[in-house]
Design a protein around this motif. Structure first.
Motif, PDB file in Angstrom:
ATOM      1  N   LEU A  98       0.832  -1.210   0.000  1.00 19.28           N
ATOM      2  CA  LEU A  98       0.000   0.000   0.000  1.00 19.28           C
ATOM      3  C   LEU A  98       0.863   1.255   0.000  1.00 19.28           C
ATOM      4  O   LEU A  98       0.606   2.203  -0.755  1.00 19.28           O
ATOM      5  CB  LEU A  98      -0.919  -0.014   1.216  1.00 19.28           C
ATOM      6  CG  LEU A  98      -1.820   1.205   1.403  1.00 19.28           C
ATOM      7  CD1 LEU A  98      -2.780   1.354   0.229  1.00 19.28           C
ATOM      8  CD2 LEU A  98      -2.608   1.090   2.722  1.00 19.28           C
ATOM      9  N   LEU A 102       0.863   4.026  -3.008  1.00 17.51           N
ATOM     10  CA  LEU A 102       0.475   5.420  -2.799  1.00 17.51           C
ATOM     11  C   LEU A 102       1.535   6.372  -3.339  1.00 17.51           C
ATOM     12  O   LEU A 102       1.213   7.392  -3.975  1.00 17.51           O
ATOM     13  CB  LEU A 102       0.237   5.673  -1.307  1.00 17.51           C
ATOM     14  CG  LEU A 102      -1.005   4.999  -0.705  1.00 17.51           C
ATOM     15  CD1 LEU A 102      -1.070   5.261   0.796  1.00 17.51           C
ATOM     16  CD2 LEU A 102      -2.277   5.473  -1.391  1.00 17.51           C
ATOM     17  N   TYR A 106       0.627   8.834  -6.520  1.00 23.63           N
ATOM     18  CA  TYR A 106       0.475  10.265  -6.246  1.00 23.63           C
ATOM     19  C   TYR A 106       1.758  11.069  -6.467  1.00 23.63           C
ATOM     20  O   TYR A 106       1.689  12.266  -6.766  1.00 23.63           O
ATOM     21  CB  TYR A 106      -0.032  10.458  -4.819  1.00 23.63           C
ATOM     22  CG  TYR A 106      -1.436   9.935  -4.632  1.00 23.63           C
ATOM     23  CD1 TYR A 106      -2.517  10.624  -5.167  1.00 23.63           C
ATOM     24  CD2 TYR A 106      -1.674   8.744  -3.964  1.00 23.63           C
ATOM     25  CE1 TYR A 106      -3.822  10.142  -5.021  1.00 23.63           C
ATOM     26  CE2 TYR A 106      -2.973   8.254  -3.811  1.00 23.63           C
ATOM     27  CZ  TYR A 106      -4.037   8.950  -4.348  1.00 23.63           C
ATOM     28  OH  TYR A 106      -5.314   8.463  -4.228  1.00 23.63           O
ATOM     29  N   LEU A 164      -9.990   0.124   1.106  1.00 27.09           N
ATOM     30  CA  LEU A 164      -9.368   1.210   0.335  1.00 27.09           C
ATOM     31  C   LEU A 164      -9.456   0.948  -1.163  1.00 27.09           C
ATOM     32  O   LEU A 164      -9.710   1.878  -1.947  1.00 27.09           O
ATOM     33  CB  LEU A 164      -7.907   1.369   0.764  1.00 27.09           C
ATOM     34  CG  LEU A 164      -7.675   1.915   2.178  1.00 27.09           C
ATOM     35  CD1 LEU A 164      -6.194   1.910   2.522  1.00 27.09           C
ATOM     36  CD2 LEU A 164      -8.250   3.312   2.314  1.00 27.09           C
ATOM     37  N   LEU A 169      -9.300   3.791  -3.707  1.00 25.17           N
ATOM     38  CA  LEU A 169      -8.200   3.728  -4.670  1.00 25.17           C
ATOM     39  C   LEU A 169      -8.553   3.072  -5.999  1.00 25.17           C
ATOM     40  O   LEU A 169      -7.732   3.100  -6.919  1.00 25.17           O
ATOM     41  CB  LEU A 169      -7.019   2.962  -4.042  1.00 25.17           C
ATOM     42  CG  LEU A 169      -6.410   3.584  -2.783  1.00 25.17           C
ATOM     43  CD1 LEU A 169      -5.345   2.668  -2.199  1.00 25.17           C
ATOM     44  CD2 LEU A 169      -5.822   4.952  -3.095  1.00 25.17           C
ATOM     45  N   THR A 179      -6.052  -0.712  -8.388  1.00 29.25           N
ATOM     46  CA  THR A 179      -5.822   0.700  -8.687  1.00 29.25           C
ATOM     47  C   THR A 179      -5.571   0.887 -10.183  1.00 29.25           C
ATOM     48  O   THR A 179      -5.448  -0.078 -10.937  1.00 29.25           O
ATOM     49  CB  THR A 179      -4.611   1.236  -7.914  1.00 29.25           C
ATOM     50  OG1 THR A 179      -3.419   0.558  -8.369  1.00 29.25           O
ATOM     51  CG2 THR A 179      -4.773   1.018  -6.418  1.00 29.25           C
TER      52      THR A 179
END
Length: 376
Positions: A98, A102, A106, A164, A169, A179
């Protein structure tokens, strides 16, 4: 009732010879099982070895699986040397993935590869370490048993990841629980790409730069545990917390250190699977590797060299077993699982069964060597 004391073997026999004998016994029993179900044991072992090491692609897949098992095996070993049994590698690896994802999603559009990939590695380690730190703190300050808490945190991590991925996501407009793809700058180079850069032709496989990261992790764990003061203090607490405390070492701090390092190592699994292969965050990318790491650590006697060799063994079983399912009608992956279970049985619960016999042989040979030296 008198409790039998464990057999004391010379270090080289305990670390090297005894695991080999245990492995041989496991293979012998597995050969009997294979023969009972009507297959040729020699053919099965030959095809398994050929599938794992008989081609460039087979070697690559074996190393790819082994890379994951090195990370989780080292995670178990570090905690073990601190007197802890961390079986939360599954959850810590999920959180490591995770953290890696991330950063890739991002920060990827704003950073170059040279900065992004180290940041993804750091995020994976930090997330895994943070997830392991909570059971560590509960063990150190509240007396909660780390086995229970790490099991619970595996389930919590799975639920958190599912929530999530489904609600936060998941890629917009997609029905798949995953994702969006990572930007290309967040892709860890495959070994076929690196070897092609130096003129070596290699097939395209999941093997990626993480294999070198696994080697570095094994070296770092060895240097930490056996070549640093902090590692000595951690092992001292694992051996005898009361004696270590009397010597001025804080057991609570060492519990935290062991769990944080253990979680960070487990978190690196996300780099191999997500940054190196999947290039997106999936729901089930860990697929039991955290629990396999327990077996790898047991077989490797909780030493980095042994863990690397045990990880190669399990990598060969995974890859060779997949090939056997294609080559031999009626052979299933369940039989490979049986072999893995036998190896765990003989290397874990029955690890000392062969020790008395080895001690006797060593005792017979030792006086003979002493006598020959005296007469020589």
């Amino acid at each position: 009732m008198q409790v039998s004391q464990p057999v004391e073997l010379p270090r080289w026999m305990d670390v090297a010879l005894l695991p080999l004998v245990n492995l041989a016994m496991a293979l012998l029993v597995c050969a009997i099982v294979v023969a009972v179900v009507g297959l040729d044991p020699l053919q099965v072992i030959t095809l398994l070895a050929k599938g794992a090491f008989g081609s460039k692609a087979g070697i690559s897949y074996t190393l790819y699986y082994a890379t994951t098992f090195v990370f989780t095996g080292l995670a178990v070993a570090v905690a073990f040397h601190g007197g802890l049994f961390n079986i939360g590698g599954e959850g810590q690896a999920m959180l490591g993935g995770l953290g890696c994802a991330l950063v890739a999603l991002y920060a990827g559009p704003h950073l170059g590869t040279a900065l992004l990939l180290p940041l993804m590695v750091a995020a994976a380690m930090a997330a895994g370490a943070a997830w392991a730190a909570v059971p560590g703190a509960l063990q150190a300050w509240r007396g909660s048993h780390v086995v229970i808490t790490t099991i619970m945190f595996n389930f919590i991590a799975s639920a958190l990841l599912a929530y999530l991925l489904v609600n936060v996501l998941k890629a917009p407009g997609s029905m798949t629980v995953e994702t969006a793809p990572f930007p290309e700058v967040a892709h860890l180079p495959g070994m076929h790409q690196l070897l092609a850069a130096v003129g070596v032709e290699w097939p395209r496989t999941p093997l990626n730069l993480s294999v070198l990261l696994a080697v570095l992790a094994a070296v770092a764990v060895y240097l930490f545990l056996w070549r640093s003061r902090a590692g000595y203090e951690l092992r001292a607490v694992g051996f005898s917390p009361d004696a270590a405390h009397y010597g001025g070492i804080r057991p609570k701090g060492q519990v935290m250190l062991a769990m944080v390092i253990s979680g960070a190592l487990a978190g690196l699994l996300g780099i191999n699977e997500l940054a190196g292969v999947q290039h997106r965050l999936l729901l089930d990318f860990v697929v039991g590797a955290g629990f396999t790491g327990i077996a790898v650590s047991l077989i490797g006697r909780n030493h980095p060299v042994g863990i690397v060799l045990a990880a190669l063994l399990f990598g060969a079983l995974f890859q060779g077993g997949a090939e056997l399912a294609f080559e031999i009608p009626g052979f299933s992956r369940d039989m490979v699982t049986t072999l893995q279970g036998l190896i765990v049985l003989f290397s874990g619960a029955m690890a000392q069964v062969a020790a008395p016999a080895l001690a006797k042989v060593h005792g017979w040979l030792q006086p003979r060597k002493t006598t020959e030296a005296a007469h020589g």
